[in-house]
Design a protein around this motif. Structure first.
Motif, PDB file in Angstrom:
ATOM      1  N   SER A  44       0.830  -1.206   0.000  1.00 50.64           N
ATOM      2  CA  SER A  44       0.000   0.000   0.000  1.00 50.64           C
ATOM      3  C   SER A  44       0.866   1.258   0.000  1.00 50.64           C
ATOM      4  O   SER A  44       1.769   1.391   0.820  1.00 50.64           O
ATOM      5  N   THR A  46      -0.091   4.114   0.961  1.00 47.21           N
ATOM      6  CA  THR A  46      -0.548   5.025   2.016  1.00 47.21           C
ATOM      7  C   THR A  46      -0.337   4.485   3.422  1.00 47.21           C
ATOM      8  O   THR A  46      -0.536   5.206   4.390  1.00 47.21           O
ATOM      9  N   THR A  50      -5.762  -0.023   0.478  1.00 50.38           N
ATOM     10  CA  THR A  50      -6.284   0.778  -0.628  1.00 50.38           C
ATOM     11  C   THR A  50      -7.080  -0.060  -1.621  1.00 50.38           C
ATOM     12  O   THR A  50      -7.891   0.473  -2.354  1.00 50.38           O
TER      13      THR A  50
END
Length: 62
Positions: A44, A46, A50
């Protein structure tokens, strides 16, 4: 792979083709859940899920 507890999802690591071990984060509650999401190569971007979640499972006390 993610540990999902009261504070939300926390990353455990990437699932690959080789055998591996993952440890739960400190303070992981026994009522937490393990989840697997589909992420881009490398994981991911972030630090949070996601992609779609394709598996969840309850933790079982040892």
């Amino acid at each position: 792979m993610w540990y999902v507890g009261a504070q939300g999802p926390r990353p455990l690591g990437l699932v690959g083709t080789a055998a591996s071990q993952m440890r739960l984060p400190a303070g992981a509650a026994p009522d937490g859940v393990i989840a697997v999401s589909v992420e881009p190569p490398g994981g991911s971007p972030t630090g949070q899920p996601t992609g779609p979640v394709v598996y969840t499972g309850k933790l079982i006390a040892d």
